[in-house]
Design a protein around this motif. Sequence first.
Motif, PDB file in Angstrom:
ATOM      1  N   TYR A 228      23.331  44.799  42.478  1.00 44.43           N
ATOM      2  CA  TYR A 228      23.193  45.380  41.135  1.00 44.43           C
ATOM      3  C   TYR A 228      24.261  44.824  40.195  1.00 44.43           C
ATOM      4  O   TYR A 228      23.960  44.434  39.062  1.00 44.43           O
ATOM      5  N   ILE A 229      25.509  44.773  40.668  1.00 43.41           N
ATOM      6  CA  ILE A 229      26.605  44.239  39.853  1.00 43.41           C
ATOM      7  C   ILE A 229      26.327  42.786  39.487  1.00 43.41           C
ATOM      8  O   ILE A 229      26.477  42.371  38.325  1.00 43.41           O
ATOM      9  N   LYS A 230      25.926  41.990  40.460  1.00 42.42           N
ATOM     10  CA  LYS A 230      25.663  40.579  40.227  1.00 42.42           C
ATOM     11  C   LYS A 230      24.540  40.383  39.215  1.00 42.42           C
ATOM     12  O   LYS A 230      24.566  39.465  38.390  1.00 42.42           O
ATOM     13  N   ARG A 231      23.575  41.280  39.264  1.00 39.62           N
ATOM     14  CA  ARG A 231      22.415  41.174  38.388  1.00 39.62           C
ATOM     15  C   ARG A 231      22.729  41.606  36.959  1.00 39.62           C
ATOM     16  O   ARG A 231      22.230  41.027  36.001  1.00 39.62           O
ATOM     17  N   ARG A 232      23.566  42.625  36.812  1.00 37.57           N
ATOM     18  CA  ARG A 232      23.807  43.241  35.511  1.00 37.57           C
ATOM     19  C   ARG A 232      25.001  42.678  34.748  1.00 37.57           C
ATOM     20  O   ARG A 232      25.004  42.615  33.516  1.00 37.57           O
ATOM     21  N   PHE A 233      26.065  42.310  35.462  1.00 37.44           N
ATOM     22  CA  PHE A 233      27.329  42.038  34.795  1.00 37.44           C
ATOM     23  C   PHE A 233      27.857  40.642  35.113  1.00 37.44           C
ATOM     24  O   PHE A 233      27.726  40.162  36.233  1.00 37.44           O
ATOM     25  N   ASP A 234      28.467  40.037  34.109  1.00 35.71           N
ATOM     26  CA  ASP A 234      29.066  38.708  34.263  1.00 35.71           C
ATOM     27  C   ASP A 234      30.589  38.818  34.261  1.00 35.71           C
ATOM     28  O   ASP A 234      31.170  39.448  33.377  1.00 35.71           O
ATOM     29  N   PHE A 235      31.222  38.248  35.273  1.00 36.46           N
ATOM     30  CA  PHE A 235      32.673  38.065  35.256  1.00 36.46           C
ATOM     31  C   PHE A 235      33.015  36.907  36.189  1.00 36.46           C
ATOM     32  O   PHE A 235      32.331  36.662  37.182  1.00 36.46           O
ATOM     33  N   GLN A 236      34.079  36.174  35.848  1.00 31.09           N
ATOM     34  CA  GLN A 236      34.435  34.979  36.597  1.00 31.09           C
ATOM     35  C   GLN A 236      35.171  35.327  37.883  1.00 31.09           C
ATOM     36  O   GLN A 236      35.927  36.307  37.940  1.00 31.09           O
ATOM     37  N   ASP A 237      34.974  34.486  38.893  1.00 30.14           N
ATOM     38  CA  ASP A 237      35.587  34.766  40.193  1.00 30.14           C
ATOM     39  C   ASP A 237      36.522  33.660  40.660  1.00 30.14           C
ATOM     40  O   ASP A 237      36.977  33.663  41.794  1.00 30.14           O
ATOM     41  N   ASN A 238      36.827  32.669  39.768  1.00 30.64           N
ATOM     42  CA  ASN A 238      37.815  31.660  40.133  1.00 30.64           C
ATOM     43  C   ASN A 238      39.213  32.177  39.775  1.00 30.64           C
ATOM     44  O   ASN A 238      39.375  33.290  39.265  1.00 30.64           O
ATOM     45  N   PHE A 239      40.248  31.369  40.026  1.00 27.02           N
ATOM     46  CA  PHE A 239      41.626  31.840  39.827  1.00 27.02           C
ATOM     47  C   PHE A 239      41.870  32.244  38.375  1.00 27.02           C
ATOM     48  O   PHE A 239      42.395  33.338  38.102  1.00 27.02           O
ATOM     49  N   LYS A 240      41.498  31.374  37.442  1.00 29.34           N
ATOM     50  CA  LYS A 240      41.681  31.680  36.023  1.00 29.34           C
ATOM     51  C   LYS A 240      40.861  32.901  35.620  1.00 29.34           C
ATOM     52  O   LYS A 240      41.313  33.757  34.845  1.00 29.34           O
ATOM     53  N   GLY A 241      39.643  32.977  36.156  1.00 21.11           N
ATOM     54  CA  GLY A 241      38.784  34.108  35.839  1.00 21.11           C
ATOM     55  C   GLY A 241      39.352  35.425  36.337  1.00 21.11           C
ATOM     56  O   GLY A 241      39.262  36.451  35.654  1.00 21.11           O
ATOM     57  N   LYS A 242      39.958  35.408  37.522  1.00 19.72           N
ATOM     58  CA  LYS A 242      40.544  36.628  38.067  1.00 19.72           C
ATOM     59  C   LYS A 242      41.704  37.120  37.208  1.00 19.72           C
ATOM     60  O   LYS A 242      41.901  38.332  37.043  1.00 19.72           O
ATOM     61  N   LEU A 243      42.483  36.191  36.669  1.00 18.21           N
ATOM     62  CA  LEU A 243      43.569  36.583  35.771  1.00 18.21           C
ATOM     63  C   LEU A 243      43.015  37.252  34.514  1.00 18.21           C
ATOM     64  O   LEU A 243      43.550  38.254  34.037  1.00 18.21           O
ATOM     65  N   LYS A 244      41.917  36.682  33.980  1.00 17.90           N
ATOM     66  CA  LYS A 244      41.272  37.293  32.813  1.00 17.90           C
ATOM     67  C   LYS A 244      40.720  38.671  33.153  1.00 17.90           C
ATOM     68  O   LYS A 244      40.800  39.609  32.362  1.00 17.90           O
ATOM     69  N   ASN A 245      40.154  38.778  34.360  1.00 21.60           N
ATOM     70  CA  ASN A 245      39.613  40.064  34.783  1.00 21.60           C
ATOM     71  C   ASN A 245      40.699  41.135  34.827  1.00 21.60           C
ATOM     72  O   ASN A 245      40.475  42.284  34.430  1.00 21.60           O
ATOM     73  N   LEU A 246      41.892  40.748  35.309  1.00 20.51           N
ATOM     74  CA  LEU A 246      42.999  41.695  35.387  1.00 20.51           C
ATOM     75  C   LEU A 246      43.417  42.177  34.007  1.00 20.51           C
ATOM     76  O   LEU A 246      43.787  43.333  33.822  1.00 20.51           O
ATOM     77  N   PHE A 247      43.340  41.289  33.036  1.00 20.61           N
ATOM     78  CA  PHE A 247      43.781  41.638  31.688  1.00 20.61           C
ATOM     79  C   PHE A 247      42.726  42.436  30.929  1.00 20.61           C
ATOM     80  O   PHE A 247      43.010  43.473  30.334  1.00 20.61           O
TER      81      PHE A 247
END
Length: 368
Positions: A228-247
């Motif tokens: 469900y999460i994969k289908r509905r929401f976009d967020f990056q899972d690489n190193f740079k993306g994880k830093l953005k996710n934290l912020f």
Amino acid sequence: MISRRYKNWLRYVFNRRDRIFGLRFTTTWKCNSKCITCSIWQIKDAGKNDLSVDEIDKFSRSKYFRHVKYITLSGGEPTLRGDLPEVISVLHKNIPSAVINMTTHGMNPELEEEIFKKILKDNPDITIGLVGLSINGPPEIHDETRGIKGSFEKVVETYHRIKDLVNCAVSFTFCKQNAKYFEWVQNFAEKLGTHAYICWTVMNDRFRITDEDLVFWQPGMEKVFRDYIKRRFDFQDNFKGKLKNLFYLPTGITHSYLYDSIIHKRIMPCYAGRQIVHIDPEGDVYPCNFKLSPDRILGNLREKDFDEIWEKNPRRILKEIKRGECMYPNGLCGDSDILPSVQNHPPAVIKWYLSKIIKRKDLIEKIG
């Protein structure tokens, strides 16, 4: 958005209760559905003692509602209130900052079309965030869970009648009869031109819920939520993306935190009674819509003003909520209160997400 989240969190930390950001108003207990997981429709004389428009006008002028961000209208079935457009007009007049959200069973297609046309005509500047239309599976499954034959056809008709008036999505409530049909409902919603979202099963004295109905803790549910999460929401899972996710803590991260915490029965921060409140049709004020027992009533609006009720909120209830004593093992809280709570509590989500990154764990871990 980030600034507001941290401001609300600081108010929580310092026990500030001077601003409410979330109001849930149950408009009426009346309902013409007969859901197998619900007993609201069995309430005798439902609707006969509902707050009047004038009474709603009075309580919604409280100083504590000046900064409300959203109002969730629920029931029963909200559209069975003959004066629903007037109710919404009063709420919008007194709390213009709030986005209006509502869930409906969609069994009254023509009526709902008329209602939303009137609401928009009377309030041209109103913001209606989302109208959730309940679909619990393919036609036969939906009709079974709703207890009314032909319910599925009516809700689809309602969608087509109002989709160009308001933002609509499909609301899915898990129970033992339909757990395997969530993917079907998501596919069907996309064919309609919208999406499906999860409406949580709750345990309280208005609902007929057993442990069997709380399917979230069954093995394999982690995959349902991951998909469900994969289908509905976009967020990056690489190193740079994880830093953005934290912020930024994008929606997919906060939802993953919610689902991972639920299926593993971890206590989550809850802002009910602090910055979120629930008012029922007859004027009883509760911290939330989860536990509606007499000991949780903060006061009644026909006996006292909202301000007086809010300012004398019993500390024992606030402590109980903070300790999570109303969550597990007593049942599952509906996300109408817990989701905005975690969205406004960044430290808890950041700590959880960092732990996942460091330990290289799935965001929603396997049950068992």
